[in-house]
Every structure is written in C-alpha cells, then in structure tokens.
Design a protein around this motif. Structure first.
Motif, PDB file in Angstrom:
ATOM      1  N   LEU A 170       7.154  -0.504  -3.044  1.00 43.64           N
ATOM      2  CA  LEU A 170       8.612  -0.526  -3.164  1.00 43.64           C
ATOM      3  C   LEU A 170       9.088  -1.492  -4.233  1.00 43.64           C
ATOM      4  O   LEU A 170      10.287  -1.630  -4.451  1.00 43.64           O
ATOM      5  N   SER A 187      15.044  -3.617   0.529  1.00 41.40           N
ATOM      6  CA  SER A 187      13.895  -3.587   1.429  1.00 41.40           C
ATOM      7  C   SER A 187      13.784  -4.859   2.245  1.00 41.40           C
ATOM      8  O   SER A 187      13.308  -4.834   3.373  1.00 41.40           O
ATOM      9  N   ALA A 212      11.240  -3.568   5.129  1.00 40.63           N
ATOM     10  CA  ALA A 212      10.259  -2.681   4.517  1.00 40.63           C
ATOM     11  C   ALA A 212       9.136  -3.427   3.825  1.00 40.63           C
ATOM     12  O   ALA A 212       8.367  -2.839   3.100  1.00 40.63           O
ATOM     13  N   LYS A 243       9.554   5.015   6.591  1.00 39.56           N
ATOM     14  CA  LYS A 243      10.253   4.846   5.315  1.00 39.56           C
ATOM     15  C   LYS A 243      11.453   5.773   5.211  1.00 39.56           C
ATOM     16  O   LYS A 243      12.532   5.385   4.733  1.00 39.56           O
ATOM     17  N   ASN A 272       9.616   9.505  -1.526  1.00 46.32           N
ATOM     18  CA  ASN A 272       8.946   8.588  -0.602  1.00 46.32           C
ATOM     19  C   ASN A 272       7.511   9.027  -0.341  1.00 46.32           C
ATOM     20  O   ASN A 272       7.235  10.205  -0.101  1.00 46.32           O
ATOM     21  N   ASN A 313       2.632   4.080   2.331  1.00 42.08           N
ATOM     22  CA  ASN A 313       2.122   2.898   1.655  1.00 42.08           C
ATOM     23  C   ASN A 313       0.614   2.761   1.798  1.00 42.08           C
ATOM     24  O   ASN A 313       0.047   1.735   1.432  1.00 42.08           O
TER      25      ASN A 313
END
Length: 797
Positions: free
Chosen positions: A78, A87, A92, A267, A475, A478
C-alpha cells in the motif's frame, strides 16, 4: 613421614584403580556370559520395530512458502497506492508477525475444513488396522449444518444389490439407499452417493469417520507449523503433517487460498468503507459550499459591492511599501548621527567605518582617502614625533578631510529628513483610505474565507474518491505464493532407521537393565569377587559344582577337575597350617557343604599316605555318618560322658580310604556346648594329635550356634565354607568379626559349589591361583562315565 604418606596414598589409589577396573571387567564378563540374551532381545527389538513400521501409518511433511508485504521492512503493497494516506487510520499496516498469527487462527482453519469437508475421513479396512485413503467409490454428503456434528462416529460400508449400502459399526448395522438421506444421532442428516473413484479390487472394504468441526480443526492446527525462518525477509514457511501426501498438498493449497481471500476481502472492506465515508462527506460539503456561494451572491447584490478586494490589496501593498521606506530612512538617520559624533571627536585621528552610506559614492571616496591618511600618519609616528613637519602636514590634511566628511554627513541627513517627512505623509494618507473601507466589505471577506475553506475540502475529498475508486478495482492480497505446497517423497514419521535403532537399543538395554537390577538386588554370594569385595579374609580355594551322585569324588585314580581342586586345596592348606594338623570346618548356616568338603579333603590328605581323622562334631545335626552309609555307633558324646571309655572304642574306619578314620558324633546330647569344652574333650584332642597326622573337625554353623567358636581352641586353622548362590553376602561379616575379635584365628574361606561360567566370573578355574580348566588335561578315560565338561556341554546344547 611425608614420603610414607605419599606412598600409602599411591598404593591406595592404585588399589582403588585396580578394583574399579576389576569391577568393570567383571561387569563386562557378566554381559558376555549372557550374550545369547542380548542377541535374543536385540532380535526381538528389531522384530517389534518391524511390526511397528508395518502397521504404523506414515506421516508426510507438506511444505509451502509465501511472501507477505511488511511495511516495517519496506515491502508494503500500500506504500504507493491511493490508500497510502488513509491506511494508517484504517488499520491497513502489515507485518510478518501479524500474518503469522493470522495463519494460526482456528477460524481460518475452520473455513478450510468446511470447504474441503475434512471433517469426513475415509479409510480402507484392513486385517489389523484401517488405512486412510482418498480413493473410495462412495462419498458422504452432510445435508444438515456442520455444527450439528457433536460426536465422532466411524462406520464401515459394504455394497449390497440394488444400490443399497450396508452401514455398520461396533453396535449397530443398518442399510441405506444411495442418494437417500438418513439420520445418525449426534451427527445429523447424511447422504451416500457413488463417487467417480472406483476401486479396482471389488473385495476391498471401505469406511468413513465423521467428527465435529472443532475436533477436525484442532487436529489440523496441531499438524500445521507456521514460522518465520529468516527474520531479514518477509517470507513465511508453512508445514502440514498428513498421512496422505496428495491430500495434504490439496489441503495446504486451499488453506493458503482461504488466507489470501480473507486478506483481499479485508482490503476491499477497507476500501468500500473509505468510499462510503468520502461520499457522505462530499454530499455534505457540496451542500455547505452551495449555501456559502448563495450567501455571497446575495450579499453583493444587497450592498452593490464592486471588486473592492483588489483595491484593498493595492492599498495595503502601498502602505506596506511606505512603511518599509520609512523604516529604512530611520535606520540611515541613526547611522548618520552615530557617524557624525564619531567624526566630531578630534582627540586622535581614527579610522572611519566604510560602507556606512553605500549609495553615497562621494562620501565613500572621502572615507577611503581619510583612512589612508590616518594609517600613513600612524606609520610616520613609528619613526618620528608629532612635531615633525611631515607628520604635521598629514595631520592638517586629516583635519581638512574630517571637516569635509562632517559637512557631507550633515547635507545627507537633511535630505533624509525630507524623505522621512514625505513617507510619513503618504503612509498617513493610505492609512486613512484603509480606515475608510466600509464595514460591509469586512463581512464579505468573512464569507469569502468560508467559501475558500469549503472549496478546499470539496476538492480534497473529490481527489481521494477518485483514487480510492481506482485502487478498489486494483486490490490484491498482500501475500504471494512463492513455493507451492509440495509433499516429501519419504515419510517423516516414523523414521525407519531411527525406529530400528531404538528397537535394537531397547532390546539391548532390557537384558542389561535386568542383569544390573538382578545383581543390584542379589543378596547371595555369586563368586570370589564378592568375597574380595566384602571380606578381608583370604580365600584358600574353590570347589566346583559336581553332578555326581556320590559324596566322595576324590580317589587314587581320579583325575577329574573337581578332584584336582581338592588336591590344590590340600596344597594350599600346607602353607596355612605351618606345621599344625587340626582343621576346623564351619560355615554361616546349614547346607553350605562342610561335611562334603571335609570328606573329600580328608581323602585327598590320606592319598599322601597320612593318617587322617575325621571328627563328626556337629552334635546337634550330624550328617557324615549318614552320607557314608555307616551304622550309628558310639562316638564323641559317649566318650565325653563315660570316663571309662577308651579312644579305640569310638574310632572307626570311614570306608572311603584306609588312612581315613572317623569319630562319630554319638548320641545327641542335651548340652553339646558343655561337652565340647569339657576337660575330657581337651584331653581327647591332645591324644588324637599324637596319633594322627591330620584331624578334621566338622562343626555346626557358627552363624547359628557357638559350637564352632568353642572348638576353635583346638584348631590350628578354620576353613569357613561359603556356598555360591546360597550364602548371604551379609553373612560374610561373621567370619571377619570372629577373626577380628580373636574368637577364631587363622580363618580361611572356601567357596563351594561354584558353577563354572568363564564369561561371568572371568574364568578363575579350579584351585587358588593355578587355574585348572576344562580341557583334555586331567580328565578320566573311563568309557562308562562322562566328565563334568561333557555333561555341561551337552546340557548347554
């Protein structure tokens, strides 16, 4: 004295070291003697390991590696996204440690269990145990809620005609039709369907186990290992232990997919929440901005305002310019006043600061020339006085230049005064104009300021809405799989080499522990080593175990090993007697072989053409007469009681050798101890010593009665019998205490009934220090009689 102590310490250390080595050798000898137990138990341990490996379900290790973004390590996904500014507020931020904890959660594993229906486990029934499998021709579907499973159930399936399945367990058996739902208590509603995987062997029996979701989840969590092996990178290693390698790969792959899907869902939830927040704020700010603009438009119409804002700015800028010029003029005036005071002080010519009025070139030229003259005058004064014409000439020039500079400063100050007055007038005029701005304009400025604030908020939210909407469509999770799940080719449990090694080791440890514990709890004498360790008395000899049924094993023609032992005992006895002839036989308790050793030693001494007398002085329990098969007659007790009886009346032939005579015990008296120390007994012993070369007295056990202690007064030596595996170790203190307290002197130990086992006792052989063994040496040639060695060998085979 110190040297003696040192020698004593060295001797003690050497003795201790030898004793330790001897114990170690004896222990290893004991192990070697029981080698067959080690071989048997080792093979048994290997057999148990083989059975364990044969019927233990192997476990395979399935490994995978994923890469996650870690903001702490600069790998945050991000960091360059549109949500980077938000975030931190929306939670996040990522880290490897956080993701490891997420992977260990039961909720994530539960999703995988439900998706893969891992709460149902299939197996193939075997003779000994069931084997997990995935290739089963039937499939179990749970129609009710997965949380309805409260008990673990296991059933076997058997195909019947007409698409009917027989379902059975230990308690119940029932039939169900394929595709038809049925209910199992504690489980819920199930349905059996035919699977595409059909077994090749129609005789195979299959089954299934169904368990609660929580139990299945807990089992997989225990089998899953999540760890970070390298702290420098943001990779996570996942390991799943499973009995089916292909199934384990599938489960781990689905588990990773669930994790990445949950991460992406989180997310998207954050992005959707951000968009909703921005939309709400945009609608509100739009309404507020429209309201402020309407107010400004109405305000201008009502007050008939032009663009006063620009005019006000110009007035403020001009006023600021005049104020700045006025400040500069004031500063220059102050500098001129200071310079004028400096120049008017004519006590000594001094250097004038330069660049005071940078805009006045003429004044700066005067200052430069003035400073040069002042410096030149100072150089002249270094070699001349002030009265020197040259110095006076320079001084007059300096005074002239100073007056010129004073006049120049005065002229410049008058010009600056005029400039200052002009600036003050202009600044006052502008200030008056600013003060004349209507109060209505100030209200307009407030409205304009509010409009600018609302407009900035609207623009910021509009930009963030666009950025968030774009990032919502882009998106990604991660985490990234960099090493897909793979199962090892070989099982990690059980490890065959380790299991075989442990089985062999345990097989060898069992007899080792048994031998050690058996020796640890053994209370009886096992051999000469026990005597050396527990008693300080010398060992005269050892007598081996005899399988012959007769009591006398020594004869003129006997060359058996046991006969040689008695001959060796006879030889050792000559060094102990020191010319004496009376020998006392005793022991700790009955049954240790006193009479047996006394009889055979008497025959061995008689073979030397010596006159030997064997006295049966166990007046409480005589045994020699019965062992020789002789009739009971007059004996020692008769002689002591009847004073008119002669020695010839109680001495009789033994029947074992012509040189061996016997004195029986006689009638059992009520007071044997008193008879043994009677004066007539002492006289008897003196007379017998004159008639015979050797006198052997068979006394009762000294550990039970005191008769042997009483007879010790007549004996030159005492042969104390210790029987292998019969005499207690604690009883070895008796002869030591008797000799230490001088109750019996010259005590010699004889080990009786020694079972020959070279490995166990190190092969002491027969005799005391001469080592007669079982070879061809010294064996008899009788064809009708087997030697002890032959019997032992046949017995072992």
């Amino acid at each position: 004295m110190s040297n003696r102590n040192s020698d004593w310490d060295d001797d003690m250390e050497l003795t201790s070291r030898k004793s330790d080595n001897k114990d170690l050798v004896r222990f290893f000898g004991r192990l070697i003697s029981n080698w067959y137990w080690f071989v048997l138990c080792g093979l048994l341990g290997l057999l148990c390991s083989f059975i364990y490996l044969r019927y233990t379900i192997p476990t395979y290790k399935v490994t995978a590696k994923i890469l996650v973004s870690d903001d702490k390590k600069g790998g945050g996904m991000l960091s360059a996204s549109a949500l980077g500014d938000l975030s931190g507020l929306m939670g996040a931020k990522n880290s490897v440690d956080n993701e490891v904890e997420v992977l260990r959660t039961a909720d994530l594993m539960r999703e995988m269990v439900i998706a893969e229906e891992e709460y149902v486990v299939y197996f193939k029934s075997g003779t000994v145990h069931s084997i997990p499998t995935t290739s089963i021709p039937f499939k179990v579907n749970l129609l009710s809620d997965v949380d309805s499973i409260s008990l673990t159930k296991s059933y076997t399936l058997k195909a019947m005609p007409n698409s009917v399945m027989e379902v059975s367990d230990r308690d119940t058996t029932f039939q169900v039709k394929l595709g038809a739902p049925f209910v199992i208590d504690g489980v819920g509603v199930l349905k059996l369907e035919r699977s595409a995987l059909v077994s090749n062997n129609k005789s195979d029996e299959y089954g299934f186990s169904i368990m609660p979701i929580r139990k299945a989840t807990d089992g997989l969590i225990k089998a899953l290992t999540v760890e970070v092996t390298n702290k420098l990178v943001s990779t996570i290693d996942l390991t799943l232990d499973h009995s089916l390698p292909r199934r384990g790969e599938q489960l781990l792959a689905v588990f990773i997919q669930k994790y990445m899907g949950r991460n992406l869902h989180d997310k998207n939830v954050i992005a959707d929440s951000t968009l909703a927040f921005i939309n709400t704020r945009l609608s509100k700010i739009t309404e507020e901005l429209a309201g402020v603009e309407d107010r400004i438009s109405g305000y201008k119409q009502s007050t008939k305002l032009a663009d006063i804002t620009e005019q006000s700015k110009i007035l403020l800028q001009e006023s600021a310019g005049y104020n700045k010029s006025l400040a500069e003029v004031e500063a220059q005036l102050a500098m001129l006043d200071a310079l004028s005071s400096y120049l008017q002080s004519s006590a000594n010519p001094r250097v004038v600061p330069s660049s005071v009025l940078p805009q006045d070139v003429a004044f700066n030229a005067l200052v430069t020339k003035y400073n040069e003259l002042v410096l030149h005058r100072e150089r002249l004064l270094l070699a001349n006085t002030e009265d020197n014409p040259l110095v006076q000439n320079v001084t007059s020039q300096i005074a002239g230049l100073r007056q010129d500079m004073i006049n120049n400063v005065g002229s410049t100050r008058r010009n600056l005064d005029l400039t200052r007055q002009k600036n003050v007038q202009m600044s006052g005029a502008l200030t008056s104009q600013i003060q004349q701005v209507p109060t209505i304009e100030r209200g307009y400025i407030d409205l304009a300021r509010l409009q600018q604030i609302k407009q900035a908020q609207y623009i910021f939210l509009q930009e963030k809405w666009e950025e968030t909407a774009i990032s919502r469509t882009a998106n990604v999770s991660n985490a990234k799989v960099i090493d897909s799940p793979k199962a090892g080719d070989k099982p990690v449990s059980p490890k065959r080499k380790v299991v075989y090694f442990i089985g062999l080791l345990l097989g060898l440890i069992v007899p080792l522990c048994f031998i050690y514990v058996r020796d640890l709890f053994n209370l009886r004498v096992r051999g000469k080593d026990d005597l050396d360790r527990l008693s300080h008395l010398p060992v005269l000899g050892m007598v081996a175990h005899s399988d012959e049924n007769k009591y006398v094993v020594v004869s003129k023609t006997s060359r058996s090993p046991i006969a040689e032992q008695f001959r060796a005992l006879r030889t050792n006895l000559e060094f102990v007697l020191h010319g004496g002839k009376t020998i006392l036989f005793t022991s700790s308790m009955s049954g240790e072989g006193k009479s047996y050793v006394a009889l055979n030693l008497a025959v061995s001494l008689a073979l030397l053409d010596k006159k030997v007398l064997l006295m049966e002085l166990d007046l409480r329990k005589p045994s020699i007469t019965s062992k020789l098969g002789l009739p009971a007659g007059k004996g020692f007790s008769h002689y002591i009681i009847r004073e008119d009886m002669r020695i010839e009346e109680i001495v009789m032939p033994s029947g074992v050798h012509e040189n061996v005579s016997l004195i029986q015990a006689g009638v059992i008296p009520p007071n044997p101890a008193e008879l043994l120390i009677a004066p007539r007994a002492e006289q008897l012993m003196k007379e017998l010593a004159q008639r015979y070369d050797y006198i052997l007295m068979d006394a009762p056990p000294v550990g039970m009665v005191t008769d042997a202690q009483l007879l010790a007064r007549y004996a030159d030596t005492c042969l104390y019998l210790v029987r292998q595996d019969f005499t207690y170790k604690e009883q070895l203190r008796i002869p030591s205490d008797l000799q230490m307290k001088n109750k019996i002197s010259n005590v010699q130990l004889i080990i009786n009934d020694v079972k020959v086992n070279r490995g166990y006792y190190g092969g002491y052989g027969y005799g005391y220090g001469y080592g007669y063994g079982y070879g061809d040496y010294g064996q008899e040639n009788n064809k009708g009689r087997f030697s002890i060695l032959t019997k032992l060998r046949r017995k072992k085979s």
